[in-house]
Design an enzyme around this catalytic site. Structure first.
Site, PDB file in Angstrom:
ATOM      1  CB  SER A  63      -0.936   0.028   1.203  1.00  0.00           C
ATOM      2  OG  SER A  63      -2.105  -0.674   0.899  1.00  0.00           O
ATOM      3  CE1 TYR A 188      -5.038  -1.242  -4.558  1.00  0.00           C
ATOM      4  CE2 TYR A 188      -5.127  -3.630  -4.617  1.00  0.00           C
ATOM      5  CZ  TYR A 188      -5.097  -2.456  -3.904  1.00  0.00           C
ATOM      6  OH  TYR A 188      -5.107  -2.491  -2.531  1.00  0.00           O
TER       7      TYR A 188
END
Ligand code: GLU
Length: 304
Positions: A63, A188
């Protein structure tokens, strides 16, 4: 006490804690990282570098990549992004679906997974080679042309990331993704799989400590105000659902990832990155959080 000496003291103080965290295994490829890894680096805006331990070893930034996708989306989309993503802490798990239903498909912030998927969608809509562009930006910022995706990690998440897949389709049902959900998910999973060291992450995030000035080129890559926005979001939403406790203990804008890395910045002074793969219950690196807490306590430097 010198900065180097402080990092050495931190390394010694956290050593007994190294086996207390839990390594993320929901992405199977992450589970094999040795729990005793620990690295920490500080890069100052005037070019000084301090480090201890495994600060030169690459790990899965997960992240933390959301810092770079948000930077790119803000460069490309300006304030339009905020019609689709909020700027509030979520008060829920980073991968929760519940809030998204109540709030009609508008994710609370760009760092929870739903928000990061929308940010990825924005980039895909603007660029033909979005994911390669992102990688090239990170390479240029850190001055390290060998930084790359870890394709085994990306494939591992592609095979097991059912919750993220549900989230992408859910966002699509609210018309908050413009692209095909599979395309957004693939991008992603790739940006989350970037492998970087503490040193490389310090360099790549130094512009956030230096009012938008990139370390290698000296170029302004964002306005001072945009940097303020990103740092504020890091402080309020960058460390999962423990963000209040983290801010209390550490006192620096920070972004963590489930690979065990945490990047923090002190505006006007330095970026700092710590890596230890064992996570606490909230998903932040257990030792990384402790190391940053000791760091701001010993140096007396925090944004407060
Ligand atoms: N790729 C990870 C996921 O979506 C990132 C999680 C994280 O580091 O917070 O679950």
């Amino acid at each position: 006490m010198s900065m180097q000496r402080i990092l050495e003291e931190i390394r010694d103080e956290v050593r007994p804690l190294l086996h207390q965290g839990t390594i993320a295994s929901y992405i199977p490829e992450l589970a094999s990282v040795p729990p005793e890894r620990f690295g920490m680096a500080v890069h100052t805006v005037d070019g000084k570098v301090f480090a201890v331990g495994d600060a030169g070893l690459r790990f899965s930034i997960q992240s933390i990549s959301k810092l770079f996708t948000l930077t790119l989306a803000m460069q490309l989309d300006g304030d339009d992004l905020w019609a689709r993503v909020g700027r509030e802490p979520s008060g829920n798990a980073f991968n929760s679906l519940v809030q998204l239903e109540y709030e009609n498909g508008k994710p609370r912030n760009p760092f929870i997974n739903a928000g990061a998927l929308v940010v990825t969608d924005v980039i895909l809509s603007h660029l033909d080679n979005a994911i390669e562009t992102l990688r090239d930006i990170v390479r240029a910022l850190s001055g390290e042309p060998t930084i790359d995706f870890d394709l085994a990690v990306a494939r591992s998440e592609q095979a097991t990331g059912h919750r993220n897949k549900a989230m992408a389709y859910f966002l699509k049902s609210f018309q908050n993704l413009d692209n095909d959900p599979e395309k957004v998910l693939d991008a992603y999973f790739h940006h989350c799989s970037l492998a970087m060291s503490c040193h490389e992450l310090c360099q790549a995030s130094l512009f956030l400590a230096n009012y938008g000035v990139a370390p290698v080129s000296g170029d302004f890559i964002m306005t001072t105000n945009q940097v303020k926005y990103i740092n504020s979001l890091m402080l309020t939403s960058g460390t999962y659902d423990a963000v209040g406790d983290f801010a209390y203990r550490v006192g620096l804008p920070s972004k963590s990832g489930v690979g065990g890395g945490i990047v923090a910045v002190m505006p006007g002074q330095f970026s700092v990155c710590v890596w230890s793969p064992g996570l606490d219950a909230s998903g932040n690196s257990l030792v990384g959080t402790k190391a940053l807490e000791i760091f701001t306590t010993k140096t007396g430097i925090s944004i407060f």
